[in-house]
Write a protein that holds these residues in place. Structure first.
Motif, short mmCIF file in Angstrom:
data_model
loop_
_atom_site.label_atom_id
_atom_site.label_comp_id
_atom_site.label_asym_id
_atom_site.label_seq_id
_atom_site.Cartn_x
_atom_site.Cartn_y
_atom_site.Cartn_z
N CYS A 56 -13.55 -17.06 19.67
CA CYS A 56 -13.67 -15.60 19.63
C CYS A 56 -14.65 -15.05 20.66
O CYS A 56 -14.61 -13.86 20.97
N LEU A 87 -15.06 -13.56 10.91
CA LEU A 87 -14.08 -13.37 11.98
C LEU A 87 -12.65 -13.20 11.48
O LEU A 87 -11.71 -13.34 12.25
N ARG A 90 -10.59 -10.73 13.52
CA ARG A 90 -10.32 -11.24 14.88
C ARG A 90 -9.18 -12.25 14.87
O ARG A 90 -8.31 -12.24 15.73
N TYR A 91 -9.19 -13.15 13.89
CA TYR A 91 -8.13 -14.16 13.81
C TYR A 91 -6.79 -13.53 13.46
O TYR A 91 -5.75 -13.93 14.00
#
Length: 118
Positions: A56, A87, A90-91
């Motif tokens: 990331c 995260l 984000r994933y």
């Protein structure tokens, strides 16, 4: 043919290192060519531990993982690690499934998949 023999041409790459050189010079380099060159019938790149965070933090790595996915490699990440690093969004945005990797890894190994751990 038993399951062990049937799955000997399937590879799990377990990427846990937070080292950028390991990412670039092995995991993503090999991961990017292995399907196109016919090295394996099926492959999974499993992102686990510090590599969850490393990915990331680097747009170049994200692009390489996108290319790996496009080549036919399944990509997933450890849900516990993704959540520990905060995260999840984000994933999800990267289109990488956050799953219970321990269970999946165990199943693949018991089914005779080959495994490289970095």
């Amino acid at each position: 043919m038993n399951g062990w023999e049937a799955n000997k041409n399937k590879l799990l790459i377990l990427w846990s290192s937070g080292d950028i050189e390991v990412a670039n010079k092995m995991v993503l380099m090999y991961g990017g060519v292995m399907m196109a060159r016919g090295y394996w019938d099926e492959a999974v790149l499993m992102i686990w531990g510090p590599s969850v965070k490393l990915l990331c933090e680097n747009q170049t790595l994200i692009q390489k993982v996108d290319e790996i996915k496009a080549s036919g490699v399944s990509v997933c990440a450890c849900i516990a690690c993704v959540d520990d690093y905060g995260l999840r969004e984000r994933y999800e945005a990267m289109g990488i499934d956050a799953i219970h990797t321990g269970a999946v890894m165990t199943e693949l190994l018991k089914d005779g998949w080959r495994c490289v751990t970095l």
